[in-house]
Motif scaffolding. Structure first.
Motif, PDB file in Angstrom:
ATOM      1  N   ARG A  23       0.828  -1.217   0.000  1.00 52.88           N
ATOM      2  CA  ARG A  23       0.000   0.000   0.000  1.00 52.88           C
ATOM      3  C   ARG A  23       0.858   1.261   0.000  1.00 52.88           C
ATOM      4  O   ARG A  23       0.511   2.259  -0.649  1.00 52.88           O
ATOM      5  CB  ARG A  23      -0.910  -0.010   1.230  1.00 52.88           C
ATOM      6  N   SER A  24       1.976   1.237   0.712  1.00 57.12           N
ATOM      7  CA  SER A  24       2.817   2.429   0.826  1.00 57.12           C
ATOM      8  C   SER A  24       3.770   2.602  -0.354  1.00 57.12           C
ATOM      9  O   SER A  24       4.375   3.671  -0.515  1.00 57.12           O
ATOM     10  CB  SER A  24       3.625   2.375   2.120  1.00 57.12           C
ATOM     11  N   SER A  25       3.916   1.557  -1.178  1.00 53.60           N
ATOM     12  CA  SER A  25       4.830   1.632  -2.310  1.00 53.60           C
ATOM     13  C   SER A  25       4.178   2.355  -3.482  1.00 53.60           C
ATOM     14  O   SER A  25       2.966   2.256  -3.712  1.00 53.60           O
ATOM     15  CB  SER A  25       5.246   0.224  -2.744  1.00 53.60           C
ATOM     16  N   ASP A  26       4.988   3.085  -4.233  1.00 58.27           N
ATOM     17  CA  ASP A  26       4.515   3.754  -5.449  1.00 58.27           C
ATOM     18  C   ASP A  26       4.681   2.871  -6.673  1.00 58.27           C
ATOM     19  O   ASP A  26       4.365   3.298  -7.782  1.00 58.27           O
ATOM     20  CB  ASP A  26       5.286   5.062  -5.670  1.00 58.27           C
ATOM     21  N   TYR A  27       5.161   1.645  -6.453  1.00 60.70           N
ATOM     22  CA  TYR A  27       5.449   0.754  -7.566  1.00 60.70           C
ATOM     23  C   TYR A  27       4.752  -0.585  -7.377  1.00 60.70           C
ATOM     24  O   TYR A  27       4.437  -0.987  -6.262  1.00 60.70           O
ATOM     25  CB  TYR A  27       6.960   0.530  -7.708  1.00 60.70           C
ATOM     26  N   VAL A  28       4.549  -1.260  -8.485  1.00 60.62           N
ATOM     27  CA  VAL A  28       4.021  -2.623  -8.473  1.00 60.62           C
ATOM     28  C   VAL A  28       4.962  -3.481  -9.310  1.00 60.62           C
ATOM     29  O   VAL A  28       5.418  -3.063 -10.382  1.00 60.62           O
ATOM     30  CB  VAL A  28       2.572  -2.665  -9.028  1.00 60.62           C
ATOM     31  N   SER A  29       5.303  -4.653  -8.800  1.00 54.51           N
ATOM     32  CA  SER A  29       6.244  -5.525  -9.507  1.00 54.51           C
ATOM     33  C   SER A  29       5.490  -6.550 -10.348  1.00 54.51           C
ATOM     34  O   SER A  29       4.358  -6.931 -10.022  1.00 54.51           O
ATOM     35  CB  SER A  29       7.162  -6.237  -8.517  1.00 54.51           C
ATOM     36  N   ALA A  30       6.111  -6.993 -11.414  1.00 49.94           N
ATOM     37  CA  ALA A  30       5.527  -8.002 -12.289  1.00 49.94           C
ATOM     38  C   ALA A  30       6.656  -8.773 -12.963  1.00 49.94           C
ATOM     39  O   ALA A  30       7.604  -8.162 -13.459  1.00 49.94           O
ATOM     40  CB  ALA A  30       4.631  -7.352 -13.335  1.00 49.94           C
ATOM     41  N   THR A  31       6.561 -10.090 -12.935  1.00 46.32           N
ATOM     42  CA  THR A  31       7.563 -10.936 -13.585  1.00 46.32           C
ATOM     43  C   THR A  31       7.013 -11.407 -14.923  1.00 46.32           C
ATOM     44  O   THR A  31       5.982 -12.080 -14.966  1.00 46.32           O
ATOM     45  CB  THR A  31       7.914 -12.141 -12.699  1.00 46.32           C
ATOM     46  N   VAL A  32       7.698 -11.030 -16.013  1.00 50.41           N
ATOM     47  CA  VAL A  32       7.221 -11.360 -17.354  1.00 50.41           C
ATOM     48  C   VAL A  32       8.332 -12.021 -18.148  1.00 50.41           C
ATOM     49  O   VAL A  32       9.507 -11.969 -17.789  1.00 50.41           O
ATOM     50  CB  VAL A  32       6.726 -10.093 -18.099  1.00 50.41           C
ATOM     51  N   THR A  33       7.926 -12.646 -19.232  1.00 44.73           N
ATOM     52  CA  THR A  33       8.873 -13.253 -20.164  1.00 44.73           C
ATOM     53  C   THR A  33       8.400 -12.949 -21.582  1.00 44.73           C
ATOM     54  O   THR A  33       7.186 -12.910 -21.832  1.00 44.73           O
ATOM     55  CB  THR A  33       8.975 -14.775 -19.931  1.00 44.73           C
ATOM     56  N   PRO A  34       9.295 -12.683 -22.510  1.00 44.21           N
ATOM     57  CA  PRO A  34       8.880 -12.407 -23.890  1.00 44.21           C
ATOM     58  C   PRO A  34       8.214 -13.629 -24.523  1.00 44.21           C
ATOM     59  O   PRO A  34       8.576 -14.767 -24.227  1.00 44.21           O
ATOM     60  CB  PRO A  34      10.195 -12.072 -24.604  1.00 44.21           C
ATOM     61  N   ARG A  35       7.250 -13.380 -25.377  1.00 43.15           N
ATOM     62  CA  ARG A  35       6.628 -14.474 -26.105  1.00 43.15           C
ATOM     63  C   ARG A  35       7.630 -15.057 -27.103  1.00 43.15           C
ATOM     64  O   ARG A  35       8.513 -14.362 -27.600  1.00 43.15           O
ATOM     65  CB  ARG A  35       5.381 -13.976 -26.841  1.00 43.15           C
ATOM     66  N   ASP A  36       7.468 -16.361 -27.386  1.00 44.72           N
ATOM     67  CA  ASP A  36       8.417 -17.049 -28.263  1.00 44.72           C
ATOM     68  C   ASP A  36       8.488 -16.425 -29.657  1.00 44.72           C
ATOM     69  O   ASP A  36       9.535 -16.426 -30.303  1.00 44.72           O
ATOM     70  CB  ASP A  36       8.052 -18.530 -28.382  1.00 44.72           C
ATOM     71  N   ASP A  37       7.341 -15.905 -30.139  1.00 48.11           N
ATOM     72  CA  ASP A  37       7.307 -15.372 -31.496  1.00 48.11           C
ATOM     73  C   ASP A  37       7.513 -13.855 -31.543  1.00 48.11           C
ATOM     74  O   ASP A  37       7.331 -13.236 -32.591  1.00 48.11           O
ATOM     75  CB  ASP A  37       5.967 -15.715 -32.158  1.00 48.11           C
ATOM     76  N   SER A  38       7.898 -13.262 -30.408  1.00 49.66           N
ATOM     77  CA  SER A  38       8.072 -11.810 -30.390  1.00 49.66           C
ATOM     78  C   SER A  38       9.484 -11.442 -30.841  1.00 49.66           C
ATOM     79  O   SER A  38      10.441 -12.172 -30.574  1.00 49.66           O
ATOM     80  CB  SER A  38       7.816 -11.257 -28.988  1.00 49.66           C
TER      81      SER A  38
END
Length: 199
Positions: A34-49
């Motif tokens: 709640r106190s953070s100004d950021y949100v984290s997200a773990t992503v990976t590129p798509r195979d065809d990108s």
């Protein structure tokens, strides 16, 4: 002292202590998010990108990237993201508390010298179910919140949610081992009683 677990009172206080730690930990995670100004997200590129330049580096298939995104940049879907992140923390805390409760009941049966009763068996199964449910529920909510982050950033064409199943399989293995060890001990106790009856 029964089976090295101490008294029923000690068991009750120990489990209350662990439950308190779980509540404090969950509360701290809620406050931290709640106190953070950021949100984290773990992503990976798509195979065809294609290979993309992102944050001074190259985003290419096979990478796993931990993004720290300003909440103001995902304002369009921040309500959904917040709901999923708070839900992940609260649901995880509830599962931990339920697991602690059934562990308390199981150890109480051991202390009362009825470790192989039907109630004790059910309690241990419930603990195993909680072990497996924790990564499933929290992981599922994290995936949905990450999908919302990707949608807000409009990167769904190029990136996918990084789904790690290591925690899930570890929980399954631990749950199965618990049941296997319990079944072996139960069978051993039965054989010992039968042998005593023959003497």
């Amino acid at each position: 002292m029964a089976y090295g677990l101490g008294s029923a009172r000690a068991n009750k206080w120990a489990m209350a202590f662990y439950a308190g730690i779980a509540v404090v930990w969950s509360g701290w995670r809620v406050w931290d998010y709640r106190s953070s100004d950021y949100v984290s997200a773990t992503v990976t590129p798509r195979d065809d990108s294609p290979t993309l330049d992102l944050f001074g580096g190259q985003l290419q298939p096979g990478n796993v990237i931990e993004l720290s995104v300003a909440k103001s940049d995902v304002q369009r879907l921040i309500g959904m993201i917040d709901f999923m992140r708070y839900g992940e923390i609260v649901a995880g805390g509830i599962i931990i508390l339920v697991g602690i409760f059934f562990a308390y009941r199981f150890f109480d049966n051991v202390i009362k010298e009825t470790p192989f009763s039907v109630g004790a068996s059910i309690d241990l199964v419930a603990v195993a179910v909680c072990l497996v449910l924790y990564p499933v529920i929290t992981g599922g909510l994290r995936v949905m919140s990450t999908n919302a982050v990707q949608g807000a950033l409009e990167t769904t064409e190029f990136t996918d949610t990084a789904r790690g199943l290591g925690a899930f399989w570890l929980a399954v293995i631990v749950a199965i081992v618990l049941q296997f060890v319990y079944a072996v001990l139960r069978q051993g106790s039965k054989l010992a009683r039968d042998a005593d009856g023959l003497v």
